[in-house]
Design an enzyme around this catalytic site. Structure first.
Site, PDB file in Angstrom:
ATOM      1  N   GLY A   1       0.826  -1.193  -0.042  1.00 52.25           N
ATOM      2  CA  GLY A   1      -0.082  -0.073  -0.022  1.00 52.25           C
ATOM      3  C   GLY A   1       0.860   1.189   0.004  1.00 52.25           C
ATOM      4  N   SER A   2       1.096   1.586   1.181  1.00 49.57           N
ATOM      5  CA  SER A   2       2.033   2.593   1.266  1.00 49.57           C
ATOM      6  C   SER A   2       3.563   2.551   0.715  1.00 49.57           C
ATOM      7  CB  SER A   2       2.059   3.311   2.635  1.00 49.57           C
ATOM      8  OG  SER A   2       1.043   3.819   3.219  1.00 49.57           O
TER       9      SER A   2
ATOM     10  N   ILE B   1     -22.569  21.012  15.090  1.00 45.71           N
ATOM     11  CA  ILE B   1     -23.427  22.141  15.057  1.00 45.71           C
ATOM     12  C   ILE B   1     -24.873  21.869  14.771  1.00 45.71           C
ATOM     13  CG2 ILE B   1     -24.037  24.123  13.485  1.00 45.71           C
ATOM     14  CD1 ILE B   1     -21.107  24.853  13.174  1.00 45.71           C
ATOM     15  N   HIS B   2     -24.831  20.665  14.089  1.00 45.88           N
ATOM     16  CA  HIS B   2     -26.438  20.106  13.774  1.00 45.88           C
ATOM     17  C   HIS B   2     -26.953  19.570  14.954  1.00 45.88           C
ATOM     18  CE1 HIS B   2     -25.531  21.047   9.482  1.00 45.88           C
ATOM     19  NE2 HIS B   2     -26.979  20.635   9.279  1.00 45.88           N
TER      20      HIS B   2
ATOM     21  N   GLU C   1      -4.161   7.331  -1.332  1.00 46.94           N
ATOM     22  CA  GLU C   1      -3.452   8.117  -2.176  1.00 46.94           C
ATOM     23  C   GLU C   1      -2.109   8.461  -1.312  1.00 46.94           C
ATOM     24  OE1 GLU C   1      -3.383   8.659  -5.469  1.00 46.94           O
ATOM     25  OE2 GLU C   1      -5.419   7.485  -5.687  1.00 46.94           O
TER      26      GLU C   1
END
Length: 382
Positions: free
Chosen positions: A130-131, A336-337, A362
């Site tokens: 992966g990395s 906030i909601h 990525e």
């Protein structure tokens, strides 16, 4: 360096913004919940000639720059994150062919990608790579005028739905990174199959499938760049891919911020709108400031790419900053909601789930810091 857009650029962005407001945003939740690849949205992008923004007109593209590509990607991602992800992943096949391909490869593969006739995908990640992109184990053994590929790729965005793939394999394991070679593959090639489509925390309608190669025969003419230069192809592609991830994070952050402002102006507590409360205002101020900082870093990376300047450091900075800003902004939007932010009736809970992707794919945030530090130390020694 001037990000004041020309009249032609602004006209293009207004055109895309109208499309996003009318055709994407109202259906974004439905697209996510359907768990089906968003072909309707892809077909609309094709009709609008959005699939090959930075590709030359000679090969069916719009002949514009990566800055235009970035702004359009931001708008798409802010309206429908799934559509924006398809747009970004498509470039991961388009760009390496555009940058490294022969004239014949560009004519055969870049043209259908740029016109949108075909969707593209990039096959790098494996169960053990992966990395650590240099640890690719998918093998490519020369056999006459062909190469025989065996192995598995995982987490491939657009996998199974795309028609054209850039795949990285190991043709000379004894040479380490210099033994890695990139190939162009077509869906339907004998021995090229698709496996598991990952069940994810978010992006339910975005395909992330295994690519399985079982004695898959690929003509030597499909080598991208040269044999043994696949690691260079992968790294160059990831640099542009990091700009792509950054524009997705900026678009998603903008959507979360807009939702927070709208809710704060409507929601009343203690006899007044919560937008009047200083702590809410402080949240909004922090969100807007960080969002703009990430956006400008992203535009800088794209601009440097267009100018032919080194952009690896700036792309990594943009990807790192915007991904972490996206996590913070989406979380604050949920806060906030209040209780409604935790409910699926509001899109902000989906935004918060979607934001995590940007800190991982990525190149993780940890990898971005290593890339940035490496570039800084290299510059200090010049």
């Amino acid at each position: 360096m001037d990000f004041a857009f020309t009249e032609d650029q602004q006209e293009l962005f207004d055109y895309v913004r109208e499309f996003c407001d009318e055709k994407l945003k109202p259906y974004a939740t439905e697209v996510d919940q359907k768990r089906e690849y968003p072909w309707d949205q892809v077909n609309m992008m094709r009709e609008m000639d959005l699939m090959g923004i930075p590709v030359s007109e000679e090969y069916g593209g719009a002949g514009l720059g990566f800055l235009e590509w970035a702004v359009i990607g931001e708008l798409l991602s802010g309206a429908c994150t799934t559509t924006g992800a398809v747009y970004g992943a498509h470039m991961l096949a388009e760009y390496p062919i555009m940058f490294f391909g022969t004239d014949e490869q560009k004519e055969k593969y870049l043209t259908p990608l740029a016109t949108g006739e075909s969707v593209g995908a990039f096959g790098l990640t494996e169960p053990g790579a992966g990395s650590d992109a240099g640890s690719v184990r998918t093998s490519a053994v020369k056999d006459g005028d062909d190469y025989i590929l065996n192995g598995t790729k995982i987490f491939i965005t657009n996998g199974g739905d795309a028609e054209i793939y850039v795949v990285v394999a190991n043709s000379r394991p004894e040479r380490g990174m210099r033994g890695i070679t990139a190939f162009i593959l077509e869906k339907g090639m004998e021995g090229f199959e698709f496996g598991k489509n990952e069940e994810k925390m978010a992006y339910k309608s975005l395909s992330n499938r295994e690519l399985i190669f079982d004695n898959c025969r690929v003509p030597a003419e499909n080598i991208l760049h040269r044999e043994g230069r696949g690691f260079q192809v992968a790294m160059e592609t990831l640099r542009v891919g990091r700009i792509g991830m950054a524009i997705g994070a900026v678009g998603l952050s903008q959507a979360a911020y807009d939702a927070a402002v709208s809710y704060a102006l409507q929601r009343e507590q203690f006899g007044q709108r919560i937008a009047n409360f200083q702590l809410i205002q402080a949240h909004l101020a922090d969100m807007a400031t960080e969002l703009q900082a990430g956006r400008l870093l992203t535009y800088l990376a794209a601009w440097r790419k267009d100018q032919g300047l080194p952009f690896e450091k700036e792309a990594a900075m943009a990807k790192l900053k915007t991904s972490e800003v996206c996590a913070a902004v989406t979380s604050k939007s949920v806060q906030i909601h209040g209780g409604y932010g935790y409910c699926s009736d509001y899109p902000v809970e989906r935004y918060m789930r979607e934001s995590k992707l940007f800190e991982i794919v990525e190149g993780t945030s940890e990898i971005q810091r290593l890339v940035i530090a490496g570039q800084l130390l290299k510059e200090a020694q010049i």
